[in-house]
Design an enzyme around this catalytic site. Structure first.
Site, PDB file in Angstrom:
ATOM      1  N   ALA A 164       0.805  -1.219   0.000  1.00 41.53           N
ATOM      2  CA  ALA A 164       0.000   0.000   0.000  1.00 41.53           C
ATOM      3  C   ALA A 164       0.843   1.277   0.000  1.00 41.53           C
ATOM      4  O   ALA A 164       0.311   2.356  -0.175  1.00 41.53           O
ATOM      5  CB  ALA A 164      -0.953  -0.002   1.188  1.00 41.53           C
ATOM      6  N   LYS A 165       2.122   1.170   0.218  1.00 44.03           N
ATOM      7  CA  LYS A 165       3.004   2.349   0.240  1.00 44.03           C
ATOM      8  C   LYS A 165       2.457   3.430   1.192  1.00 44.03           C
ATOM      9  O   LYS A 165       2.262   4.591   0.827  1.00 44.03           O
ATOM     10  CB  LYS A 165       3.217   2.897  -1.188  1.00 44.03           C
ATOM     11  CG  LYS A 165       4.591   3.533  -1.362  1.00 44.03           C
ATOM     12  CD  LYS A 165       4.969   3.712  -2.798  1.00 44.03           C
ATOM     13  CE  LYS A 165       6.176   4.605  -2.954  1.00 44.03           C
ATOM     14  NZ  LYS A 165       7.400   4.178  -2.248  1.00 44.03           N
ATOM     15  N   VAL A 166       2.183   2.992   2.404  1.00 41.23           N
ATOM     16  CA  VAL A 166       1.639   3.877   3.440  1.00 41.23           C
ATOM     17  C   VAL A 166       2.787   4.646   4.083  1.00 41.23           C
ATOM     18  O   VAL A 166       3.797   4.052   4.471  1.00 41.23           O
ATOM     19  CB  VAL A 166       0.934   3.038   4.539  1.00 41.23           C
ATOM     20  CG1 VAL A 166       0.429   3.929   5.665  1.00 41.23           C
ATOM     21  CG2 VAL A 166      -0.205   2.227   3.936  1.00 41.23           C
TER      22      VAL A 166
END
Ligand code: PMP
Length: 315
Positions: A164-166
């Site tokens: 998710a590349k949070v």
């Protein structure tokens, strides 16, 4: 100032896009009460654009793919981005033109939870921002990286989804990257909790064994890298067989070649891992071949890969 501190700084004249409009980058500020600042609830992208001096053109690499990934990732955090990937791509090019960049740049867009109050639960509010800074190549082809396997483990999908590349999840790879630097290495590699290899701190990892390319699969807690997909495409075109499968730590040491890839690191050969030399310690021949095609493609010098690029100045 050392080169490490210099990297990624913006000129005074740069513009950012914040809350629906372009503003001078030094005036682009958010409240200290913003949810994304307090809890790391943003999803972001890192996008590179390459300057071609012969064409006087800046080419943004895989722009639509980055915004498509960001829109999908935002959905995981229950943020629906109403702007299309195409619209965000056009805004990005407009921002680069406003900044006047005719050089290699790195673009950082982020969709983030913008409510200003204490509390973990998400409100509906979210915003989009982006800025771009000049950024040249990570390291040259001649200088393979010395890596270490980090003592930190990669976060798992059921903790914070790595795909998710949070923004908040980057503490995980920062711990590994920083540990590597403090111990005199260039980069850190992360294992999963079960001891299998996940990825490098901010890059995907590839091994070369007997002429075959191997990378860790999407279910081993990796970001589904866009550079990784470029490597697949190049490998296919060069007739290099590739596969996605789990790997053990010791397979890293036993490989003929290792390279890491990502928007920031591009494609970088690995010369050693945990003080064990990989191959002859130089960037290997398969890595070299893939790098050559990649670096030509991203600068617009290979017509075959023109569809990877969005020109900024001559539309
Ligand atoms: N893994 C992680 C954790 C990353 O942050 C990145 C950089 N975005 C990558 C892999 C490589 O992905 P990409 O090629 O899309 O930049």
């Amino acid at each position: 100032m050392n080169p490490h501190e210099q990297r990624g700084k913006a000129p005074e004249t740069a513009y950012a896009f914040l809350e629906g409009k372009f503003v001078p980058l030094h005036e682009a500020k958010i409240s200290i009460m913003t949810h994304a600042f307090l809890y790391g609830s943003g999803v972001f992208e890192g996008i590179r654009a390459y300057y071609n001096s012969a064409n006087d053109e800046v080419y943004v690499l895989k722009l639509i793919e980055h915004y498509t990934r960001m829109r999908n990732n935002a959905h995981i955090l229950m943020m629906e981005i109403t702007q299309s990937a195409q619209h965000l791509a056009e805004l990005t090019c407009e921002m680069i033109r406003k900044c006047g960049y005719r050089e290699d740049v790195y673009i950082r867009p982020m969709a983030y939870k913008s409510a200003q109050r204490i509390g973990l639960k998400w409100d509906k509010n979210h915003e989009f921002m982006m800025f771009a800074v000049p950024m040249g190549s990570y390291l040259t082809k001649e200088r393979p990286l010395n890596c270490m396997v980090s003592s930190w483990r990669r976060i798992q999908d059921n903790a914070i989804p790595p795909r998710a590349k949070v923004s908040g999840s980057y503490v995980n790879v920062s711990l590994a990257a920083n540990e590597a630097r403090e111990n005199g290495y260039d980069e850190g590699l992360l294992l999963n909790e079960d001891g299998s290899v996940s990825e490098a701190a901010g890059m995907n990892i590839f091994l070369v064994r007997s002429g075959h390319l191997i990378t860790t699969p999407v279910y081993d807690n990796v970001l589904e890298g866009i550079t990784r997909a470029c490597v697949f495409e190049i490998a296919k075109d060069l007739g290099i067989p590739y596969e996605e499968r789990s790997m053990n730590r010791s397979e890293l040491y036993a490989s003929d070649e290792v390279f890491i890839c990502g928007t920031g690191a591009e494609i970088s050969g690995v010369g050693s891992i945990d003080r064990r030399q990989i191959g002859d310690g130089k960037t290997g021949p398969v890595t070299n071949k893939i790098q050559d095609v990649f670096f030509d493609a991203v600068r617009g010098n290979n017509p075959k890969y023109k569809n990877w690029l969005t020109p900024v100045w001559h539309r």
